[in-house]
Each structure stands twice: as structure tokens, then as C-alpha cells.
Enzyme design. Structure first.
Site, PDB file in Angstrom:
ATOM      1  CG  LEU A 145      63.256 -22.473  34.463  1.00  0.00           C
ATOM      2  CD1 LEU A 145      63.545 -23.686  35.369  1.00  0.00           C
ATOM      3  CD2 LEU A 145      61.953 -22.680  33.694  1.00  0.00           C
ATOM      4  CB  SER A 146      59.674 -17.796  37.256  1.00  0.00           C
ATOM      5  OG  SER A 146      59.302 -17.047  38.389  1.00  0.00           O
ATOM      6  N   GLY A 147      62.574 -17.422  39.029  1.00  0.00           N
ATOM      7  CA  GLY A 147      63.286 -17.842  40.234  1.00  0.00           C
ATOM      8  C   GLY A 147      64.720 -18.257  39.996  1.00  0.00           C
ATOM      9  CB  ALA A 148      66.668 -18.982  36.952  1.00  0.00           C
ATOM     10  N   GLY A 149      67.068 -16.364  39.113  1.00  0.00           N
ATOM     11  CA  GLY A 149      67.972 -15.319  39.585  1.00  0.00           C
ATOM     12  C   GLY A 149      68.349 -14.272  38.545  1.00  0.00           C
ATOM     13  CE  LYS A 150      64.152 -14.378  34.204  1.00  0.00           C
ATOM     14  NZ  LYS A 150      63.678 -15.374  35.173  1.00  0.00           N
ATOM     15  CB  SER A 151      65.382  -9.717  38.480  1.00  0.00           C
ATOM     16  OG  SER A 151      65.101  -8.352  38.493  1.00  0.00           O
TER      17      SER A 151
ATOM     18  CB  SER B 271      62.845 -14.177  26.955  1.00  0.00           C
ATOM     19  OG  SER B 271      64.029 -14.219  27.713  1.00  0.00           O
TER      20      SER B 271
END
Lengths: 205, 205
Positions: free
Chosen positions: B38-44, B111
């Protein structure tokens, strides 16, 4: 990433591994070498020869050419003027990402139009886009006809073929002109390597 | 490239600097780490933290994320389903080129759809696409709302926002699940580094 780590998140969010740090790690700069010229002028051959020399010196390199771009990233594109323009645009953008990654990137595409090459140049920092014109008379390219494309173009089986039924606009002010019809491959490669030394991309041997 | 060099041309035309030679030079393998969540899940955040660790070990790395892709290579794409699919397709293709260049490539995009992630996976050799699911409850992502996007999505200002008005399809069988809501950033990064050691991408410290 738990809530009490939030400040850590903020610090870390942006890239800390920069192009500069990669260049330091590699002990060379990253640039883009944009090879342009007629089909059969030796762009891909020369690019791969230069890459071999660079690799032997311990440099990080990559060649973008039809072989690795046309069926993948640009597999959705045909050969209309619009699609060819988009093809060159994407290649330039990928080359820029590669350059950010610290890689000396060599592109080998006919890229016949000044405007498209200028557009590519403009996305790079000043001095980091090296246009290399592989100069070779049409007669010689056509005589070699390694891929049999000139014959097909003459027979009208390929439309808008550069040099036959579509113009090639010579670069006005490229960083290097290599006379691929007159020099040996080794001499051509040496000229390109010389340019990289002059520009401070790699150290002299 | 003069005519008497023709045989030399033929020899040199194809790439001699292969992925294998680059991997030997780098002393690590090149793979793709596909962060999803999700957006904000910390991927980046996690991708950049892992990149920092890898760089300190002397590895060649690159993070593809919205920051360096959305305005360049994919600058012509919007947010329709068709455009989002094309966005992911191009990212996968660029990641593949980076991998060929010997670079450990980390992608950080929501994605959300299984099908698009599967399509991405399929262009890579078996075992070289590592799907990393950054698992974090929607409530926590929304509570953080670092970019203020959830608020806008709730207000209807953003259409088809993942988790709010468009589904997120959890990976069925990812190579790694990282519970970014429960673990510290450092612990999350350690899990990813552990995966790379297990897979033989990098050597144990």
C-alpha cells in the site's frame, strides 16, 4: 517502520546513494555516449568494442541498442514517425537512469533527426551527453548491407529507410566524428577512448 | 571498420561484456527486488535503506521509484488502468536492463494487481525476481498519510486509490513478507539483506 520509528522513516525516505557516491565507488564518471549514423556505419560494433575496452579497465558499462530495447521496453512501438520519436525518447530516459546508476552508457541507434537527438541531449546535464557521429558514406553502408536491409529498402519492401527513402541529418556539432569507413575498428575505438579521457570520464592509462 | 577489417566487425558486433562478466567484476549477482504494498507501507523507505546497506558493502544498486520514473520514462502516462499497466510494464523492462548491466535493482511501486506483478516476474529468469511484500494495515498507512493522499482519496479528489477505492491484491507467494508496521526499519532491512544472502546474491558478512 513502527510508529516510534517515524522520524527514521523521514530521514531515510530519499535516496542516500547518489550518482556522486557511485562515481566514487566506480572510480570513473558516468556519461552517455550517443552513437548516431547510417545503418551499417558501425555504431553497434564500435559501441561494443569501446565497452570491451572500458570493462577491461574496470569500468561499469552498458550498451543500449536494438537488440535489447526493440523487443522489450519499446516492443509496443512500430516504425511510424511518431513511434520512432517515442522510441528515441524512451531510450534517452533509460540512458539517463543508467547514468544516475553510475554506468557509462552507450546507445547505438540510427537516430537520423537532429531534433530528436537535441531532445535527448537536453535531458542530460551540460557536458554529459557525448554525441558520436559514425561517419560512413551511404555507398559503403549499402555495399556492406550486413543485415540485407538496404536491398529490401531499394526494392520498396521497407518504407522510410534512412539514407534511401528518408533523410539522415548529419550532426552539426557532435562531440566526436569517427570516420568508420577509413579507420580500423581499433583506431575508431581509440578515438572514443581518447574523448573519454579528455572529458575526464576515465583516467589516462 | 575499413573493408579489410570486415571479419573483425563480425566478431565484435555482438556484446562481449555479458551479465556474467559484470557479476564477476562486481563480486555479487544482479537481481530484481520488487517491493509491493500500500501507499505508505514503507516500500521506498525500505528500498533506499537496503540500497544504503548494499552500497556500503560495495554493491552496485539502483532504486526505481515514482521519483525517477514518473516524470521521465513514464511522463507520458496518466493513471488510467491502461496507463498504470503500461507504467509497470516499462518499469519491469528497465529493471531487466539494469539487471543485465549487473546492478541489484530495487523497484518501489504499489503495483496492486497480481496479474501485473506476474507479468513483470515472467520476463526475468527463474529465481531472479524477488517479490517483497511490505505488509502494513490500511489503518496505519492511512493514519501516517505522509503524502496526504489518503485524505484526498477519502474526499474523492483522487479516483481509484489503492486501498480506498481500488483493491490491493496481496501477493500469494512472495519471496519475502516484511511486516513494516511491527518492525523497525533496521530490522526490515536486515530481513531483506538476509534474503539476498540466502539466495546467493551477496556473500554473508
Amino acid at each position: 517502520m513502527s510508529k516510534d520509528q517515524k522520524s527514521s522513516d523521514v530521514v531515510w525516505h530519499h535516496a542516500t546513494v547518489t550518482r556522486e557516491r557511485r562515481q566514487d565507488q566506480n572510480n570513473h564518471k558516468s556519461v552517455i555516449m550517443w552513437f548516431t549514423g547510417l545503418s551499417g556505419a558501425g555504431k553497434s560494433t564500435l559501441a561494443h568494442c569501446v565497452e570491451e575496452s572500458l570493462h577491461k579497465r574496470g569500468c561499469r558499462t552498458f550498451v543500449l541498442d536494438g537488440d535489447n530495447v526493440r523487443h522489450g521496453l519499446c516492443g509496443d512501438l512500430g516504425f511510424s514517425i511518431q513511434d520512432r520519436t517515442e522510441n528515441i525518447r524512451r531510450i534517452a530516459e533509460v540512458a539517463k537512469l543508467m547514468m544516475e546508476a553510475g554506468v557509462i552508457t552507450l546507445t547505438a541507434f540510427i537516430s537520423p533527426f537532429r531534433e530528436e537527438r537535441e531532445k535527448a541531449r537536453q535531458i542530460f546535464p551540460h557536458g554529459e551527453f557525448l554525441e558520436i557521429y559514425c561517419k560512413c558514406p551511404l555507398e559503403i553502408c549499402e555495399q556492406r548491407d550486413v543485415k540485407g536491409l538496404y536491398k529490401k529498402a531499394r526494392q520498396g519492401q521497407i518504407k522510410d529507410f534512412t539514407g534511401i527513402s528518408s533523410p539522415y541529418e548529419e550532426p552539426m556539432n557532435p562531440e566526436l566524428v569517427v570516420n568508420t569507413a577509413e579507420l580500423s575498428l581499433e583506431d575508431c575505438a581509440e578515438q572514443v577512448m581518447g574523448l573519454l579521457v579528455t572529458r575526464g570520464v576515465i583516467n589516462p592509462v
